[in-house]
Design an enzyme around this catalytic site. Structure first.
Site, PDB file in Angstrom:
ATOM      1  N   LEU A  52      63.754   8.166  73.831  1.00 56.50           N
ATOM      2  CA  LEU A  52      62.781   9.370  74.006  1.00 56.50           C
ATOM      3  C   LEU A  52      61.581   8.821  74.794  1.00 56.50           C
ATOM      4  O   LEU A  52      61.367   7.551  74.758  1.00 56.50           O
ATOM      5  CB  LEU A  52      62.585   9.475  72.480  1.00 56.50           C
ATOM      6  CG  LEU A  52      63.439  10.116  71.678  1.00 56.50           C
ATOM      7  CD1 LEU A  52      62.860   9.984  70.076  1.00 56.50           C
ATOM      8  CD2 LEU A  52      63.819  11.440  72.087  1.00 56.50           C
ATOM      9  N   ASP A  53      60.976   9.576  75.585  1.00 54.76           N
ATOM     10  CA  ASP A  53      59.985   9.114  76.384  1.00 54.76           C
ATOM     11  C   ASP A  53      58.862   9.035  75.586  1.00 54.76           C
ATOM     12  O   ASP A  53      58.543   9.283  74.567  1.00 54.76           O
ATOM     13  CB  ASP A  53      59.821  10.099  77.814  1.00 54.76           C
ATOM     14  CG  ASP A  53      59.222  11.603  77.151  1.00 54.76           C
ATOM     15  OD1 ASP A  53      58.222  11.571  76.456  1.00 54.76           O
ATOM     16  OD2 ASP A  53      59.788  12.431  77.711  1.00 54.76           O
ATOM     17  N   GLU A  54      57.778   8.421  76.214  1.00 56.45           N
ATOM     18  CA  GLU A  54      56.450   8.011  75.622  1.00 56.45           C
ATOM     19  C   GLU A  54      55.897   8.974  74.804  1.00 56.45           C
ATOM     20  O   GLU A  54      55.354   9.064  73.657  1.00 56.45           O
ATOM     21  CB  GLU A  54      55.665   7.545  76.464  1.00 56.45           C
ATOM     22  CG  GLU A  54      54.272   6.826  76.022  1.00 56.45           C
ATOM     23  CD  GLU A  54      53.344   6.174  77.158  1.00 56.45           C
ATOM     24  OE1 GLU A  54      52.447   5.432  76.458  1.00 56.45           O
ATOM     25  OE2 GLU A  54      53.591   6.133  78.294  1.00 56.45           O
ATOM     26  N   SER A  56      57.364  11.801  73.540  1.00 57.91           N
ATOM     27  CA  SER A  56      58.407  12.381  72.712  1.00 57.91           C
ATOM     28  C   SER A  56      58.486  11.527  71.327  1.00 57.91           C
ATOM     29  O   SER A  56      58.283  10.373  71.617  1.00 57.91           O
ATOM     30  CB  SER A  56      59.598  12.606  73.195  1.00 57.91           C
ATOM     31  OG  SER A  56      59.530  13.394  74.389  1.00 57.91           O
TER      32      SER A  56
END
Length: 196
Positions: A52-54, A56
């Site tokens: 998951l990106d930062e 999210s």
């Protein structure tokens, strides 16, 4: 002499907003970043399955088993997200998302695969995010559920932007049969196995 079976370990976590899906900094420019290793003393060889990106949040599976990671990262496992989008999303935009939209990926155009999308009638019961989301004075927002079995980088965000409703908050709530349910933010639960 036969090799002994390695005992693998598996974890389910609620990744908080603002954390990277990795365990330690490998570059000086990341010194101020937050890492998953700050949440728990994970075993050596641990890896995130589908990052998951930062910005999210939500359900993240971790394992020391590379084969398990490869299986879940394959296109066989559904991943469901709740996305809060800017504006009152239209039925037309939802139909476009369902059918697949064109996004940019690694410098090329990419057509997303058909997926399940519907508008949530009520905002989901999620913990308040650590960083405030803009308030209603800036116009309405709406929530959708979107279920994919592919996972390009920042795909959901790119998809909602492509239909004119940028994502303000993104939370993964399900991977296969594993659900986020009422886990608190930052919680770490060790499990015996995934998706069996």
């Amino acid at each position: 002499m036969p090799e002994q079976d390695t005992i693998h370990r598996h974890f389910i976590i609620f990744k908080p907003y603002g954390y990277l899906s990795q365990f330690a900094s490998n570059a000086s420019k990341q010194q101020s970043k937050k890492f998953l290793g700050e949440l728990f003393d994970f075993p050596e060889g641990i890896m995130a399955i589908g990052r998951l990106d930062e910005k999210s949040e939500g359900l993240l599976l971790l394992t020391t088993d590379g084969k398990m990671s490869d299986f879940i990262n394959s296109k066989k496992v559904d991943k469901e997200y709740y996305a809060q989008v800017n504006g009152d999303i239209s039925l037309e935009a939802i139909e476009q998302l369902k059918a697949g939209v064109e996004i940019g990926f690694e410098g090329r155009k990419y057509q997303t695969k058909p997926c399940k999308v519907f508008k949530l009638n009520e905002p989901p019961n999620l913990p308040v995010r650590s960083q405030k989301i803009r308030d209603d004075r800036h116009g309405p927002t709406s929530w959708i559920s979107i279920t994919l079995n592919e996972g390009k980088f920042r795909q959901v965000r790119k998809m909602t932007s492509a239909v004119g409703f940028p994502t303000l908050r993104l939370v993964r709530v399900r991977v296969g049969t594993i659900q986020l349910n009422t886990m608190p933010v930052g919680a770490v639960v060790e499990v015996t196995d995934f998706l069996r």
